[in-house]
Design a protein around this motif. Structure first.
Motif, PDB file in Angstrom:
ATOM      1  N   THR A 112       0.722  -1.139   0.022  1.00 53.99           N
ATOM      2  CA  THR A 112      -0.202  -0.012   0.120  1.00 53.99           C
ATOM      3  C   THR A 112       1.035   1.314   0.190  1.00 53.99           C
ATOM      4  OG1 THR A 112      -0.116  -0.072   2.482  1.00 53.99           O
ATOM      5  CG2 THR A 112      -2.046  -0.960   1.137  1.00 53.99           C
ATOM      6  N   SER A 113       1.912   1.098   0.695  1.00 49.39           N
ATOM      7  CA  SER A 113       2.771   2.419   0.870  1.00 49.39           C
ATOM      8  C   SER A 113       3.528   2.555  -0.573  1.00 49.39           C
ATOM      9  CB  SER A 113       3.898   2.194   1.827  1.00 49.39           C
ATOM     10  OG  SER A 113       3.493   2.080   2.895  1.00 49.39           O
ATOM     11  N   TRP A 142       3.264   6.099  -5.483  1.00 51.01           N
ATOM     12  CA  TRP A 142       3.415   6.175  -6.706  1.00 51.01           C
ATOM     13  C   TRP A 142       2.354   7.141  -7.390  1.00 51.01           C
ATOM     14  CZ3 TRP A 142       3.619   0.246  -7.858  1.00 51.01           C
ATOM     15  CH2 TRP A 142       4.637  -0.184  -7.447  1.00 51.01           C
ATOM     16  N   LEU A 143       0.956   6.879  -6.848  1.00 53.44           N
ATOM     17  CA  LEU A 143      -0.101   7.510  -7.352  1.00 53.44           C
ATOM     18  C   LEU A 143       0.126   9.281  -6.757  1.00 53.44           C
ATOM     19  CD1 LEU A 143      -3.052   5.442  -6.301  1.00 53.44           C
ATOM     20  CD2 LEU A 143      -2.288   5.988  -8.691  1.00 53.44           C
ATOM     21  N   ALA A 144       0.625   9.419  -5.609  1.00 56.64           N
ATOM     22  CA  ALA A 144       0.837  10.908  -4.966  1.00 56.64           C
ATOM     23  C   ALA A 144       1.598  11.720  -5.900  1.00 56.64           C
ATOM     24  CB  ALA A 144       1.522  10.743  -3.651  1.00 56.64           C
ATOM     25  N   SER A 145       2.647  11.182  -6.888  1.00 62.08           N
ATOM     26  CA  SER A 145       3.392  11.900  -7.836  1.00 62.08           C
ATOM     27  C   SER A 145       2.568  12.068  -9.270  1.00 62.08           C
ATOM     28  CB  SER A 145       4.675  10.958  -8.022  1.00 62.08           C
ATOM     29  OG  SER A 145       5.363  10.711  -6.873  1.00 62.08           O
ATOM     30  N   HIS A 146       1.535  11.671  -9.521  1.00 60.82           N
ATOM     31  CA  HIS A 146       0.809  11.843 -10.391  1.00 60.82           C
ATOM     32  C   HIS A 146      -0.142  13.299 -10.580  1.00 60.82           C
ATOM     33  CE1 HIS A 146      -2.381  11.459 -13.704  1.00 60.82           C
ATOM     34  NE2 HIS A 146      -1.658  10.306 -14.019  1.00 60.82           N
ATOM     35  N   PHE A 203       9.052   2.320 -10.361  1.00 63.36           N
ATOM     36  CA  PHE A 203       8.364   2.124  -9.564  1.00 63.36           C
ATOM     37  C   PHE A 203       9.066   1.622  -8.353  1.00 63.36           C
ATOM     38  CE2 PHE A 203       6.264   1.635 -13.602  1.00 63.36           C
ATOM     39  CZ  PHE A 203       4.942   2.363 -13.284  1.00 63.36           C
ATOM     40  N   PRO A 204       9.569   2.566  -7.341  1.00 60.98           N
ATOM     41  CA  PRO A 204      10.455   1.931  -6.168  1.00 60.98           C
ATOM     42  C   PRO A 204       9.540   1.366  -4.915  1.00 60.98           C
ATOM     43  CG  PRO A 204      10.072   4.278  -5.972  1.00 60.98           C
ATOM     44  CD  PRO A 204       9.529   3.931  -7.520  1.00 60.98           C
ATOM     45  N   ALA A 205      10.098   0.548  -4.405  1.00 62.58           N
ATOM     46  CA  ALA A 205       9.299  -0.021  -3.245  1.00 62.58           C
ATOM     47  C   ALA A 205       9.712   0.738  -2.041  1.00 62.58           C
ATOM     48  CB  ALA A 205       9.826  -1.632  -3.153  1.00 62.58           C
ATOM     49  N   ILE A 206       8.497   1.044  -1.408  1.00 62.78           N
ATOM     50  CA  ILE A 206       8.498   1.884  -0.003  1.00 62.78           C
ATOM     51  C   ILE A 206       8.147   0.976   0.908  1.00 62.78           C
ATOM     52  CG2 ILE A 206       7.590   3.871   0.956  1.00 62.78           C
ATOM     53  CD1 ILE A 206       8.923   4.442  -1.821  1.00 62.78           C
ATOM     54  N   ASN A 207       8.863   1.320   2.008  1.00 60.18           N
ATOM     55  CA  ASN A 207       8.312   0.525   3.342  1.00 60.18           C
ATOM     56  C   ASN A 207       8.489  -0.962   3.485  1.00 60.18           C
ATOM     57  OD1 ASN A 207       7.490   0.620   6.203  1.00 60.18           O
ATOM     58  ND2 ASN A 207       5.220   0.382   5.681  1.00 60.18           N
ATOM     59  N   THR A 208       9.951  -0.976   2.927  1.00 59.12           N
ATOM     60  CA  THR A 208      10.497  -2.469   2.800  1.00 59.12           C
ATOM     61  C   THR A 208      10.649  -3.062   4.386  1.00 59.12           C
ATOM     62  OG1 THR A 208      12.552  -1.796   2.374  1.00 59.12           O
ATOM     63  CG2 THR A 208      11.159  -2.299   0.556  1.00 59.12           C
ATOM     64  N   ARG A 261      16.728   0.712   9.948  1.00 56.25           N
ATOM     65  CA  ARG A 261      17.680   0.050   8.997  1.00 56.25           C
ATOM     66  C   ARG A 261      16.901  -0.986   8.309  1.00 56.25           C
ATOM     67  NH1 ARG A 261      19.905   3.621  10.793  1.00 56.25           N
ATOM     68  NH2 ARG A 261      22.062   4.118  11.370  1.00 56.25           N
ATOM     69  N   GLU A 262      17.126  -0.688   6.934  1.00 56.65           N
ATOM     70  CA  GLU A 262      16.680  -2.048   6.063  1.00 56.65           C
ATOM     71  C   GLU A 262      17.470  -3.139   6.034  1.00 56.65           C
ATOM     72  OE1 GLU A 262      15.909  -0.747   2.006  1.00 56.65           O
ATOM     73  OE2 GLU A 262      14.495   0.846   2.442  1.00 56.65           O
ATOM     74  N   HIS A 263      16.633  -4.274   6.159  1.00 60.80           N
ATOM     75  CA  HIS A 263      17.532  -5.715   6.145  1.00 60.80           C
ATOM     76  C   HIS A 263      16.537  -6.686   5.523  1.00 60.80           C
ATOM     77  CE1 HIS A 263      15.409  -8.112   9.505  1.00 60.80           C
ATOM     78  NE2 HIS A 263      14.700  -7.149   9.237  1.00 60.80           N
TER      79      HIS A 263
END
Length: 294
Positions: free
Chosen positions: A16-17, A22-26, A207-212, A256-258
């Motif tokens: 969802t994030s 992505w939509l917020a940038s449209h 299309f970057p992944a967010i909140n990984t 930190r991402e992991h």
């Protein structure tokens, strides 16, 4: 100001994030900067916004040039109050639901809850075994904003949740997206979403992944700081606004991402059995073929 006409209602840890970002940038879409608005889920205790005036204020930047105005709160799908409230508030709103195999969703949800500070058990299997006790108010972490956040099994029962939603929302007003399809071809799913919302293609190809997946440095210290800030907020202390900004900075610096460790084979089989009937229910209400989830 335009009222929101679409809602990304969940499920948590299902992309969802990323979709909201992505939509917020449209250029023809307006979405508030705040995600997880949590206004309509009145059956949850830790909502960020409680008055309709405050809620509509976050859309004050929208105008007639925005064909789609929306927000994303992943807890709306699980909430029994949110969808009926949305249907009363908005005129024929469009609802977007993102789904994920519950066997991978449950550990991911536990990890996020631990990173947020609502969970104090770092091991998913141990937290999974604690659900029965926690349902009766036993071993609830100090500072947990809502014990319902610790019921990972119930939170991941997407078949039950979508069945309840479809009893209220017309099917043609709902778009169900599988995170597996999003990962396989994000451009196609993005275009499908734009079509559902009546939006033109803006040419997006990134299309970057967010909140990984994430881990928390010094998790115990983080929970103490967060608990102190919540106490100041509840006490109505004027300093809490400064404390909240400082807390936000600490939150970002200690995250930190992991890569998440896989669950054991035996636990995975247990989860498959646990969710099997609900996955069939999800297949029935969506018409999707999800047998590989079973």
């Amino acid at each position: 100001m335009r009222r929101p006409n679409f809602f990304i209602v969940g499920a948590p840890k299902s992309g969802t994030s990323s979709l909201a970002n992505w939509l917020a940038s449209h250029p023809r879409v307006f979405m508030p900067k705040i995600k997880e608005v949590q206004f309509f889920n009145s059956d949850f205790g830790n909502r960020k916004i409680r008055s309709i005036e405050e809620y509509e204020q976050i859309f004050s930047g929208s105008n007639l040039g925005h064909l789609a105005v929306g927000e994303a709160t992943a807890r709306y799908l699980y909430s029994r109050a949110a969808i009926p409230a949305i249907m009363r508030y908005a005129h024929e709103p469009r609802i977007i639901v993102m789904i994920r195999d519950p066997v991978s969703m449950a550990p991911s949800l536990h990890e996020q809850t631990f990173v947020n500070g609502d969970e104090d058990e770092p091991n998913f299997e141990n937290a999974w075994r604690l659900q029965k006790q926690r349902e009766h108010g036993i071993k609830i972490p100090i500072g947990c904003r809502d014990p319902e956040l610790l019921q990972y099994g119930r939170l991941c029962m997407l078949g039950e949740q979508l069945e309840r939603m479809f009893s209220i929302v017309p099917r043609e007003k709902v778009l169900v997206l599988n995170i597996e399809d999003v990962k396989a071809d994000p451009r196609k799913i993005y275009l499908d979403t734009l079509g559902f919302l009546g939006l033109p293609d803006d040419g997006r190809t990134d299309f970057p992944a967010i909140n990984t997946a994430k881990r928390r440095l010094f998790p115990r210290s983080w929970r103490y700081l967060r608990r102190a800030n919540l106490a100041m907020v509840e006490a109505g202390m004027p300093q809490f606004r400064i404390a909240s900004r400082v807390l936000g900075l600490i939150e970002r610096k200690t995250r930190r991402e992991h890569k998440r460790a896989p669950v054991s084979f035996l636990l995975r089989q247990e989860l498959r059995d646990y969710f099997s009937c609900d996955v069939r229910r999800l297949e029935d209400v969506t018409g999707l073929d999800l047998k590989h989830w079973r």
